[in-house]
Design a protein around this motif. Sequence first.
Motif, mmCIF file in Angstrom:
data_model
loop_
_atom_site.group_PDB
_atom_site.id
_atom_site.type_symbol
_atom_site.label_atom_id
_atom_site.label_comp_id
_atom_site.label_asym_id
_atom_site.label_seq_id
_atom_site.Cartn_x
_atom_site.Cartn_y
_atom_site.Cartn_z
ATOM 1 N N ASP A 1 -10.557 3.120 -7.027
ATOM 2 C CA ASP A 1 -9.383 3.468 -6.223
ATOM 3 C C ASP A 1 -9.767 3.869 -4.805
ATOM 4 O O ASP A 1 -9.135 3.440 -3.832
ATOM 5 C CB ASP A 1 -8.599 4.611 -6.883
ATOM 6 N N LYS A 2 -10.797 4.692 -4.667
ATOM 7 C CA LYS A 2 -11.191 5.140 -3.327
ATOM 8 C C LYS A 2 -11.770 4.002 -2.506
ATOM 9 O O LYS A 2 -11.511 3.901 -1.311
ATOM 10 C CB LYS A 2 -12.185 6.295 -3.432
ATOM 11 N N ALA A 3 -12.565 3.147 -3.137
ATOM 12 C CA ALA A 3 -13.156 2.027 -2.409
ATOM 13 C C ALA A 3 -12.092 1.051 -1.920
ATOM 14 O O ALA A 3 -12.165 0.537 -0.798
ATOM 15 C CB ALA A 3 -14.164 1.304 -3.296
ATOM 16 N N ILE A 4 -11.069 0.803 -2.753
ATOM 17 C CA ILE A 4 -10.044 -0.182 -2.397
ATOM 18 C C ILE A 4 -8.913 0.434 -1.581
ATOM 19 O O ILE A 4 -8.441 -0.167 -0.604
ATOM 20 C CB ILE A 4 -9.481 -0.846 -3.670
ATOM 21 N N ASP A 5 -8.471 1.634 -1.941
ATOM 22 C CA ASP A 5 -7.340 2.253 -1.251
ATOM 23 C C ASP A 5 -7.755 3.082 -0.040
ATOM 24 O O ASP A 5 -6.923 3.392 0.804
ATOM 25 C CB ASP A 5 -6.554 3.145 -2.226
ATOM 26 N N GLY A 6 -9.036 3.443 0.017
ATOM 27 C CA GLY A 6 -9.543 4.204 1.151
ATOM 28 C C GLY A 6 -9.408 5.707 0.966
ATOM 29 O O GLY A 6 -8.812 6.184 0.003
ATOM 30 N N PHE A 7 -9.995 6.441 1.893
ATOM 31 C CA PHE A 7 -9.922 7.902 1.903
ATOM 32 C C PHE A 7 -10.147 8.355 3.333
ATOM 33 O O PHE A 7 -10.283 7.514 4.243
ATOM 34 C CB PHE A 7 -10.955 8.519 0.939
ATOM 35 N N ASN A 8 -10.156 9.629 3.574
ATOM 36 C CA ASN A 8 -10.267 10.166 4.923
ATOM 37 C C ASN A 8 -11.499 9.615 5.646
ATOM 38 O O ASN A 8 -12.623 9.802 5.199
ATOM 39 C CB ASN A 8 -10.342 11.695 4.870
#
Length: 229
Positions: free
Chosen positions: A33-40
């Motif tokens: 999820d973080k790799a595909i949707d991104g994060f700060n």
Amino acid sequence: MGLRANMTAWASNQAARRSAPAVAARSAHQFVDKAIDGFNGFPGAREVARKHLERRRDVDHAIRDLIEQHVRLAGVQGFVANVGGVVTMPVAIPANIAGIAVLHLRMAAAIAHLRGYDINDPRVRAAALMTLPGKDGAAIAREGGLPASPHEVAVGKTEITSAMLERITTRVAQELASRIGGKHATLIFAKRVPVLGGAVSAGVDAYSTWSIGRYAGRQFPTHVMIEQE
């Protein structure tokens, strides 16, 4: 008191064993999820795909630029290690390996998005994840009980369960760790020369990024419509 302490410890161990699969599955989902949707500080696949498409107005040119951008990022060792420190894989591997995996997964998902795939679909996410070991790694991954090729997973009707995603993530992570371990062994000699070690390492990461980008492009052909369940 000794018996009570031992019983308590045994109960705690049993509880930990029962919860381990759920924890691993959550870790796998978190990584994907973080790799595909991104994060700060790390835009997601849709955002980077949109920016490249807006600038180039052509899908193939946008994908080429997208791959080139990730090749440059992979060569910046500090950036890769930084990303790895934020997103950890569900197996114990160094942050720099997790970092390069995050870059590669975002790149593969962005390519899929530009080619018309729904990257909210768990099948497409799993397929993007399966591109990380590259062409040869995917064959090895299948030997470990994974689904067929990334493309077949993306367009198929097989439900991707949490347990399956965790298994795919762990197997991919093992393959990446093995490859990076081989790279580090090669760098032992290069590191004897000041600066050369870092340059060689960055070059290997950059080349692997380019190679995986090309492989992801072949696994997500243009304008394939993903069937909805």
